[in-house]
Design an enzyme around this catalytic site. Structure first.
Site, PDB file in Angstrom:
ATOM      1  N   CYS A 139       5.262  29.421   7.264  1.00  9.40           N
ATOM      2  CA  CYS A 139       4.413  29.548   6.529  1.00  9.40           C
ATOM      3  C   CYS A 139       3.942  27.820   5.780  1.00  9.40           C
ATOM      4  O   CYS A 139       3.208  27.592   4.880  1.00  9.40           O
ATOM      5  CB  CYS A 139       4.235  30.348   5.313  1.00  9.40           C
ATOM      6  N   HIS A 162      15.238  21.778   3.746  1.00  8.63           N
ATOM      7  CA  HIS A 162      15.740  22.601   4.909  1.00  8.63           C
ATOM      8  C   HIS A 162      16.800  23.268   4.849  1.00  8.63           C
ATOM      9  O   HIS A 162      18.050  22.616   4.663  1.00  8.63           O
ATOM     10  CB  HIS A 162      15.621  21.876   6.078  1.00  8.63           C
ATOM     11  N   HIS A 171      -1.957  21.567 -12.202  1.00  9.55           N
ATOM     12  CA  HIS A 171      -2.359  22.789 -11.677  1.00  9.55           C
ATOM     13  C   HIS A 171      -1.107  22.855 -10.579  1.00  9.55           C
ATOM     14  O   HIS A 171      -0.678  22.137 -10.090  1.00  9.55           O
ATOM     15  CB  HIS A 171      -3.754  22.398 -10.633  1.00  9.55           C
ATOM     16  N   HIS A 215       2.386  29.051  -2.302  1.00  9.59           N
ATOM     17  CA  HIS A 215       2.016  29.579  -1.248  1.00  9.59           C
ATOM     18  C   HIS A 215       2.010  31.175  -1.665  1.00  9.59           C
ATOM     19  O   HIS A 215       2.813  31.954  -2.153  1.00  9.59           O
ATOM     20  CB  HIS A 215       3.346  29.623  -0.252  1.00  9.59           C
ATOM     21  N   HIS A 246      -5.140  38.205  -3.002  1.00 10.79           N
ATOM     22  CA  HIS A 246      -6.323  39.218  -3.167  1.00 10.79           C
ATOM     23  C   HIS A 246      -7.548  38.970  -2.126  1.00 10.79           C
ATOM     24  O   HIS A 246      -7.601  40.050  -1.674  1.00 10.79           O
ATOM     25  CB  HIS A 246      -6.541  39.448  -4.911  1.00 10.79           C
ATOM     26  N   ASN A 262      -2.108  37.010   2.985  1.00  8.54           N
ATOM     27  CA  ASN A 262      -1.207  35.844   3.299  1.00  8.54           C
ATOM     28  C   ASN A 262      -1.740  35.134   4.492  1.00  8.54           C
ATOM     29  O   ASN A 262      -1.856  35.718   5.637  1.00  8.54           O
ATOM     30  CB  ASN A 262       0.119  36.281   3.802  1.00  8.54           C
TER      31      ASN A 262
END
Length: 491
Positions: free
Chosen positions: A219, A298, A382, A386, A415, A419
């Site tokens: 993702c 990572h 802002h 994720h 919402h 995802n």
């Protein structure tokens, strides 16, 4: 009369402290210039004449110094990284016919799975997921039972990629011959020919285009794609890069009964985004954002982090993606490593000094102070975190001490769209724009997490006040947001 111990006065001192630290070099320079000016004004005519004579005698030395300064400035300018601009981007809006409300989800489960315990488990997950009734699934997964074939995956990929790229090219007035670099990322689906080849074939891109297809990156892959495009734009002047991020949901449906693998069914939905990047100076005026920083972390060297999100087969041989119970802990550790790297690049000096003083007090002076968590809201206007799930957003809000309005874009994206993997941070950015909150000079922090385990973050600066967009996935619903999302829904 207020005293020095008055809380109001202390409040102003606290507000002025970051301002002083931020502009301390300016203050010092002003003092130096004032001292120099006072010194010049105090000189008598004889002293001014002597200085003038001295300068005339050293004219060659002065010219040599001037040439050296120009040379050094030129070398510095040539060695600076090329600026990368985000001209514009677009997000895919699934057709309403692909809507998959909670009631339909539960009905499908009961019709396709005879294990009542696993059905009840997924129902409880949905109650706490943070997803609404407007999220969408690919057509193959709306069937009973789902048909996750390779051909169905290709159909979903074509639907998302072609639509979002076509809209972006029309919006920016970009011709396909102007695209020099193409980067496509999709974690699970990696067919032959590749998705990038599919795009090249559809839009008839140039034969010498530099194309890349990233898979298995999870993702956080969108920022990995942006980073790859950025590196390529450093070595290819006057170029444009098209970055496309999606996750094909067709093969993601898991029909087994392993609890660690059914979570994917409850959270992941269809979506995608396309971004047009450029290093051309002429594109700065029409671009929306400029990329300031991008940091990748990572944690794959750790076995637990490496296996916390893993595609595998269950004991019955059914393929799916397993999510570890320790996922939130691992994500928190990855975030800590990432912000340790990006903090010095973006935080104001006041926050860095407070963090340093706290560290010295705790580690060297052995004082029983709490660890100081920098206020990242002083560095950004802002945040786009994720939308991996309610737990992910809750954990990040807790770790970074954020207010509800700071994570509003993430919660509302979860919402409305679910995802949507690597493209979620772009839907969140689009939400902020549609709300009319993005102003010129605002800084945006995008944070994404992915299998491996990775935490990647990018910082963008807005180049212009963005008027309320006339299109995009939020157009027909943004006025109904934000909504109050209870932790438990009635299902």
């Amino acid at each position: 009369m207020a005293t020095l111990t008055n809380p109001v006065k202390l409040k102003y001192v606290k507000l002025g402290y970051p301002l002083l630290i931020k502009h301390i070099l300016t203050f010092i320079l002003i003092q130096v210039l004032m001292g120099f000016l006072i010194k010049i004004l105090s000189l008598v005519p004889d002293q001014i004449y002597a200085i003038r004579s001295s300068l005339q005698s050293d004219i060659l030395q002065i010219l040599g110094s001037f040439v050296m300064i120009i040379f050094i400035a030129t070398v510095y300018h040539m060695s600076k990284p090329r600026s990368v601009y985000l001209i514009d981007y677009d997000c895919f809006k699934p057709p309403a016919s692909y809507r998959f409300p909670h009631a339909t989800f539960i009905e499908h489960l009961r019709l396709s799975n005879k294990d009542n315990e696993i059905v009840e488990f997924q129902r409880r997950i949905m109650k706490r997921s943070g997803l609404g009734d407007e999220t969408c699934l690919a057509p193959a997964n709306l069937l009973i039972p789902p048909t996750p074939t390779l051909e169905a995956s290709r159909v979903e990929a074509e639907l998302i990629l072609f639509a979002v790229i076509d809209d972006l090219l029309k919006k920016t007035g970009t011709k396909t011959k102007d695209i020099d670099i193409l980067v496509v990322n999709c974690s699970i689906v990696s067919p032959t020919p590749s998705l990038s080849a599919m795009v090249i074939n559809k839009f008839k891109l140039r034969s010498n285009i530099k194309s890349f297809n990233l898979s298995g990156m999870g993702c956080s892959a969108s920022l990995i794609s942006v980073d790859l495009a950025r590196e390529l734009l450093q070595v290819h002047p006057k170029s444009c890069a098209l970055v496309v991020s999606t996750e094909i949901t067709t093969p993601n449906y898991y029909s087994g009964n392993d609890r660690s693998m059914v979570l994917i069914n409850c959270l992941f939905r269809m979506g995608g985004a396309a971004m047009l990047l450029s290093n051309k100076r002429a594109d700065r005026r029409r671009s929306k954002y400029q990329l300031l920083n991008l940091v990748r972390t990572h944690k794959g060297a750790d076995d637990e982090a490496y296996r916390c999100i893993q595609q595998q087969e269950d004991p019955e041989g059914i393929k799916g993606v397993s999510l570890s119970k320790n996922l939130m802990v691992i994500a928190g550790e990855a975030l800590k490593s990432n912000i340790t790297t990006i903090g010095p690049l973006v935080l104001p000096a006041s926050e860095q000094l407070l963090f340093l003083f706290t560290l010295i007090g705790r580690k060297i002076l052995k004082l029983k102070w709490k660890p100081y968590i920098p206020d990242f809201k002083q560095a950004f206007e802002h945040l786009c975190i994720h939308a991996g799930g309610r737990g992910v957003i809750d954990e990040m809000q807790k770790k970074l001490k954020l207010l509800d309005e700071d994570v509003e874009a993430s919660r509302m994206t979860l919402h409305r769209f679910g995802n949507i993997s690597s493209s979620s941070i772009w839907y969140e950015l689009k939400y902020i724009e549609n709300k009319g909150r993005m102003k010129k000079g605002d800084r945006v922090w995008q944070i994404a997490f992915g299998s491996g385990f990775k935490c990647n973050s990018a910082v963008w600066k807005c180049n212009c006040t963005i008027m309320t967009p006339t299109g995009g996935p939020w157009l027909d619903c943004v006025d109904s947001y934000p909504v109050s999302i209870s932790q438990i829904l009635d299902l």
